[in-house]
Design a protein around this motif. Structure first.
Motif, PDB file in Angstrom:
ATOM      1  N   UNK A 135      57.685 -67.439  34.189  1.00  0.00           N
ATOM      2  CA  UNK A 135      57.545 -66.519  35.524  1.00  0.00           C
ATOM      3  C   UNK A 135      59.284 -66.005  35.454  1.00  0.00           C
ATOM      4  N   UNK A 136      59.523 -64.714  36.042  1.00  0.00           N
ATOM      5  CA  UNK A 136      61.055 -64.152  36.115  1.00  0.00           C
ATOM      6  C   UNK A 136      60.736 -64.317  37.641  1.00  0.00           C
ATOM      7  N   UNK A 137      62.439 -65.049  37.888  1.00  0.00           N
ATOM      8  CA  UNK A 137      62.023 -64.626  39.398  1.00  0.00           C
ATOM      9  C   UNK A 137      63.203 -64.304  39.961  1.00  0.00           C
ATOM     10  N   UNK A 138      63.613 -63.206  40.611  1.00  0.00           N
ATOM     11  CA  UNK A 138      64.947 -62.544  40.980  1.00  0.00           C
ATOM     12  C   UNK A 138      65.184 -62.886  42.197  1.00  0.00           C
ATOM     13  N   UNK A 139      66.134 -63.839  42.564  1.00  0.00           N
ATOM     14  CA  UNK A 139      66.283 -63.901  44.145  1.00  0.00           C
ATOM     15  C   UNK A 139      67.086 -63.187  45.104  1.00  0.00           C
ATOM     16  N   UNK A 140      67.527 -61.044  44.192  1.00  0.00           N
ATOM     17  CA  UNK A 140      68.619 -60.652  44.778  1.00  0.00           C
ATOM     18  C   UNK A 140      67.153 -60.002  44.822  1.00  0.00           C
ATOM     19  N   UNK A 141      66.048 -59.421  44.277  1.00  0.00           N
ATOM     20  CA  UNK A 141      65.061 -57.967  44.907  1.00  0.00           C
ATOM     21  C   UNK A 141      65.244 -58.150  45.770  1.00  0.00           C
ATOM     22  N   UNK A 142      65.059 -57.794  46.996  1.00  0.00           N
ATOM     23  CA  UNK A 142      64.600 -56.869  48.231  1.00  0.00           C
ATOM     24  C   UNK A 142      66.639 -56.730  48.000  1.00  0.00           C
ATOM     25  N   UNK A 143      67.514 -56.966  47.488  1.00  0.00           N
ATOM     26  CA  UNK A 143      68.432 -56.220  47.809  1.00  0.00           C
ATOM     27  C   UNK A 143      69.014 -55.167  46.694  1.00  0.00           C
ATOM     28  N   UNK A 144      67.610 -55.227  45.639  1.00  0.00           N
ATOM     29  CA  UNK A 144      67.728 -54.734  44.486  1.00  0.00           C
ATOM     30  C   UNK A 144      67.094 -53.387  45.328  1.00  0.00           C
ATOM     31  N   UNK A 271      62.212 -41.256  53.675  1.00  0.00           N
ATOM     32  CA  UNK A 271      62.573 -42.432  53.618  1.00  0.00           C
ATOM     33  C   UNK A 271      61.198 -42.169  52.235  1.00  0.00           C
ATOM     34  N   UNK A 272      61.694 -43.682  50.684  1.00  0.00           N
ATOM     35  CA  UNK A 272      61.544 -43.482  50.081  1.00  0.00           C
ATOM     36  C   UNK A 272      61.343 -45.156  49.457  1.00  0.00           C
ATOM     37  N   UNK A 273      59.907 -45.542  48.968  1.00  0.00           N
ATOM     38  CA  UNK A 273      60.141 -46.768  48.703  1.00  0.00           C
ATOM     39  C   UNK A 273      60.277 -47.034  47.510  1.00  0.00           C
ATOM     40  N   UNK A 274      59.609 -48.045  46.588  1.00  0.00           N
ATOM     41  CA  UNK A 274      60.463 -47.656  45.336  1.00  0.00           C
ATOM     42  C   UNK A 274      59.241 -47.492  44.701  1.00  0.00           C
ATOM     43  N   UNK A 275      58.171 -47.905  44.965  1.00  0.00           N
ATOM     44  CA  UNK A 275      57.047 -47.316  44.350  1.00  0.00           C
ATOM     45  C   UNK A 275      56.925 -45.818  44.459  1.00  0.00           C
ATOM     46  N   UNK A 276      57.481 -45.250  45.400  1.00  0.00           N
ATOM     47  CA  UNK A 276      57.187 -43.866  45.498  1.00  0.00           C
ATOM     48  C   UNK A 276      58.416 -43.289  44.320  1.00  0.00           C
ATOM     49  N   UNK A 322      65.527 -48.077  39.751  1.00  0.00           N
ATOM     50  CA  UNK A 322      64.583 -48.534  40.112  1.00  0.00           C
ATOM     51  C   UNK A 322      64.956 -49.523  38.735  1.00  0.00           C
ATOM     52  N   UNK A 323      65.833 -49.465  38.160  1.00  0.00           N
ATOM     53  CA  UNK A 323      66.055 -49.864  36.784  1.00  0.00           C
ATOM     54  C   UNK A 323      66.158 -51.334  36.925  1.00  0.00           C
ATOM     55  N   UNK A 324      67.360 -51.958  37.451  1.00  0.00           N
ATOM     56  CA  UNK A 324      67.361 -53.355  37.523  1.00  0.00           C
ATOM     57  C   UNK A 324      66.690 -53.959  38.287  1.00  0.00           C
ATOM     58  N   UNK A 325      65.965 -53.766  38.972  1.00  0.00           N
ATOM     59  CA  UNK A 325      64.506 -54.653  39.422  1.00  0.00           C
ATOM     60  C   UNK A 325      63.353 -54.251  37.926  1.00  0.00           C
ATOM     61  N   UNK A 326      63.302 -53.559  37.111  1.00  0.00           N
ATOM     62  CA  UNK A 326      62.483 -53.603  35.888  1.00  0.00           C
ATOM     63  C   UNK A 326      63.123 -54.369  35.019  1.00  0.00           C
ATOM     64  N   UNK A 332      61.641 -55.716  28.112  1.00  0.00           N
ATOM     65  CA  UNK A 332      60.780 -54.664  26.828  1.00  0.00           C
ATOM     66  C   UNK A 332      60.963 -53.199  27.519  1.00  0.00           C
ATOM     67  N   UNK A 333      60.001 -53.239  28.505  1.00  0.00           N
ATOM     68  CA  UNK A 333      59.616 -52.088  29.225  1.00  0.00           C
ATOM     69  C   UNK A 333      61.618 -50.736  29.582  1.00  0.00           C
ATOM     70  N   UNK A 334      61.759 -51.131  30.966  1.00  0.00           N
ATOM     71  CA  UNK A 334      63.252 -51.042  30.625  1.00  0.00           C
ATOM     72  C   UNK A 334      63.494 -50.298  29.032  1.00  0.00           C
ATOM     73  N   UNK A 335      64.303 -51.299  28.283  1.00  0.00           N
ATOM     74  CA  UNK A 335      64.821 -50.757  27.064  1.00  0.00           C
ATOM     75  C   UNK A 335      64.130 -49.742  26.504  1.00  0.00           C
TER      76      UNK A 335
END
Lengths: 391, 349
Positions: A135-144, A271-276, A322-326, A332-335
């Motif tokens: 499972x990918x863990x991105x410690x800095x996700x909130x920052x992204x 303001x915008x959320x990432x899903x928006x 949102x690319x860095x999050x994905x 694969x989806x990002x590519x």
């Protein structure tokens, strides 16, 4: 030539319903799929939040939440602190089931059902154990996330400011009768509208006043905005068209400018959320598919390709935000998204002329089909973007 | 109508009535497909030979232009009998009408359990009319999109959702009288016991729809895709609770959900009898399905039972983002013909 024949036929086939039991209909807690420890069943009742298991191996977990209470409920997977929302599913009506999929690394979590959507909900501990599934863990996700949200807000504000500036120039040219210059500026100014079209459209009162096409009007509704002026500047396709008087021009021009000022002021509050943001990217490509690639948006001026490019610009900015999050969650989806944006852009670039684009009328049917195919190719993975961002 | 002679119109209706009686009974039209003089083309075209009647029903209607044509001319001496409600429908937002798929002096709706039987009926009726009438447009549909009887389960439209859950059913006698049949009150005249047929060719942007998340699709409709239950809960037939609070301080059935916008509660209780069908007319120039819902509704007054509902839908319904109306027509459907009568006899009495 006046008779219409309405032939309708009902094909009578027996409905093959209920031959196989749909997993979604499992309603009682504890009946989780024995074969898959990552498939969990949640029964949210008026006073309990029963899970088929309070433990699962790390990986892609599915919570199949059924509401057995009589109020709308919500289900949350929270971080160990009981505050951070890892994933949530809202608006589950009585007797309705909703599936929630989430990539969960090993750790301690809190589950919560919220019947009636008030308070902190009915909580319980939930443990995700180590497993072989990475499972990918991105410690800095909130920052992204924070960065993506701030960047997108800045982009919208910038485009809105440019729209206002160009609209001021445009209405001045139009009012003073400098039609050639107004025609040249029209698609340039609208580029800034189209880049943030999904945001502009979210103002249900302003959008029809600024961007309605003639066919969008309801009986008694007065037509104003960009496309009315477009028709006045490019009346060639209109039948028996009477040009607007100077006074009418001034009225419609001032109205458009006033609404643009209002739009710009309201945009500052957003303001915008990432899903928006991710939804906005998808939404802009839908605008391309339904209005631009078909040449319906700019019926009079035939400048659809400018709008096409602008929608793609806006969609791409949202995607890149949102690319860095994905990339961390679904490489694969990002590519695929990156390469499909590039492929669509390459096709659009073939139609460039000077600072802009050829007229929609200059496209051959094959070129339109190629563009449409590229829009479809991009739109399919784009439709999975929001879920990937939230996973 | 090509002809502008009243007697010719009545004669056509008589011939159509006879052929419709034969075909709905499972018989071939005229002298049949194989029993006639070998030197003549057969009366019946033959493709329904060996097939049962297949529940064939044939419904005829009269358009506004039958009473007064485009120039206002009363070709058949019936202008003074045009019902007030039989007017061209107004333009609705989102209408991108193709004139070649809209309007008409007369209409025929043929429905059967087997499309071959329905097409056979239309083909033979058109043939009988050559010289008197010509075909302006036609639309073939499949898979009914509404239940018309409580004995049927609710079918699905091409969005994949159950459609017509709240349709007026054949068993609802009082509702049929209230919403579908033109009553015999003053002013109904020749149309007493008849109805109005609203036809709308609603094109769906299928490919864009298919990319919407399940949760969004259900929010647009206001029902779950699986069982068809309203988002406020229960089973398919459970009444929606539009006031039930949902997440984020919004009602659980969104304010722009289809089921809310067109619900009888929002329109003074009016209901329609829908007899619509899915259609797929191949693919368009961009490779997308040219497909959608051929909406057909029967109402006692389009002014009260259709126009306000369509207007609300055009303005406020989340589904309209994925719809384009490409054809539209309104017809008055005369009451059923009794023994020895022809269709529409009361109009010419």
């Amino acid at each position: 030539m006046r008779m219409s024949l309405v032939a309708t036929a009902l094909v009578a086939l027996p409905l093959l319903a209920a031959c196989t039991q749909n997993a979604d209909t499992g309603s009682s807690a504890g009946s989780g799929d024995e074969a898959d420890p990552r498939a969990l069943v949640v029964d949210s009742s008026a006073d309990a939040c029963a899970l088929s298991s309070t433990e699962a191996p790390a990986g892609t977990l599915t919570f199949d939440v059924t509401n057995s209470g009589d109020q709308v409920t919500e289900f949350y997977l929270l971080g160990e602190d009981g505050l951070r929302i890892v994933a949530e599913v809202e608006n589950i009506g009585p007797s309705i089931s909703r599936a929630l999929t989430v990539n969960a690394p090993a750790g301690t979590y809190v589950t919560a059902c919220k019947p009636g959507m008030t308070g902190e909900g009915i909580r319980g501990e939930f443990t995700v154990t180590e497993s072989d599934e990475a499972v990918a863990v991105n410690a800095d996700e909130q920052e992204l996330v924070d960065q993506a949200e701030a960047n997108y807000a800045a982009y919208v504000e910038d485009q809105s400011a440019q729209l206002l500036e160009k609209t001021q120039e445009f209405v001045e040219l139009y009012k003073t009768g400098d039609d050639d210059a107004a025609r040249a500026l029209y698609p340039v100014a609208r580029t800034h509208w189209e880049r943030i079209e999904t945001v502009a459209e979210s103002f249900g009162d302003l959008d029809p006043m600024m961007d309605a096409r003639e066919a969008d009007l309801e009986p008694g509704q007065k037509w104003t905005g960009w496309h009315l002026i477009e028709k006045d500047l490019w009346p060639q396709r209109a039948e028996d068209y009477t040009a607007l008087t100077d006074r009418q021009r001034a009225t419609y021009a001032d109205n458009l400018l006033a609404n643009t000022v209002e739009l710009d002021s309201r945009v500052q509050e957003l303001t915008y959320t990432v899903d928006a943001i991710a939804n906005g990217s998808r939404g802009l490509l839908e605008e391309v598919a339904t209005g631009k690639v078909t040449g319906e948006e700019e019926y009079w001026s035939r400048t659809d390709l400018w709008d096409f490019q602008a929608n793609v610009d806006g969609a791409k900015v949202a995607w890149e935000g949102v690319q860095p999050i994905v990339e961390a969650k679904d490489a694969d989806l990002a590519d695929q998204l990156s390469s499909r944006f590039d492929e669509l852009q390459a096709l659009l670039d073939e139609q460039r002329e000077g600072d802009g684009f050829v007229s929609y009328d200059d496209l051959t049917p094959e070129q339109v089909k190629d563009l449409s195919d590229a829009v479809n190719a991009l739109s399919e993975p784009l439709s999975r973007l929001t879920a990937a961002v939230l996973s | 109508m090509l002809a502008d002679d009243r007697a010719e119109l009545v004669d056509l209706l008589e011939r159509w009535t006879l052929a419709a009686e034969q075909m709905t009974a499972g018989q071939p039209a005229g002298t049949g497909a194989v029993d006639g003089d070998v030197r003549l083309p057969p009366d019946d075209t033959g493709e329904a030979l060996d097939l049962p009647a297949s529940g064939l029903s044939i419904t005829f209607g009269f358009g506004p232009s039958l009473f007064r044509d485009g120039e206002g001319t009363d070709r058949f001496g019936i202008a003074d009998r045009q019902p007030d409600a039989l007017r061209e429908l107004p333009h609705f937002p989102g209408d991108i009408l193709d004139p070649a798929r809209s309007g008409g002096d007369l209409c025929i709706q043929a429905c059967a359990d087997d499309p071959q039987v329905a097409v056979h009926a239309v083909r033979n009726l058109a043939r009988i009319g050559f010289g008197t009438v010509s075909v302006r447009w036609s639309q073939l549909g499949f898979g009914r999109t509404s239940t018309t009887s409580t004995s049927q389960s609710t079918p699905r439209n091409l969005f994949g959702f159950k459609d017509g859950t709240a349709n007026v059913k054949a068993e609802e006698g009082a509702a049929l009288n209230e919403h579908v049949w033109v009553g015999d009150d003053a002013g109904a005249g020749w149309l007493a016991g008849g109805s109005y047929l609203v036809a709308r060719r609603i094109t769906m942007t299928i490919e864009v729809w298919d990319r919407q998340p399940l949760g969004d699709q259900e929010s647009f409709v206001g029902r779950t895709k699986g069982t068809g239950a309203p988002l406020s809960g229960g089973e398919e037939m459970t009444e929606p609770d539009f006031d039930m609070p949902g997440s984020n301080d919004q009602p659980v059935i969104p304010t722009d959900a289809h089921v809310r916008i067109v619900h009888p509660d929002a329109h003074g209780g009016v209901r329609m009898l829908r007899r619509g069908y899915n259609f797929v007319d191949g693919s368009n120039a961009l490779g997308g399905l040219d497909a959608g819902l051929f909406f057909i509704a029967y109402v006692r007054d389009p002014g009260t039972h259709f126009v306000p509902v369509q207007l609300a839908m055009s303005k406020n319904d989340a589904l309209t983002e994925y719809l384009k109306v490409t054809g539209s027509a309104l017809f008055a459907v005369p009451p059923g013909a009794g023994p020895g009568e022809h269709v529409g006899q009361s109009l010419f009495a």
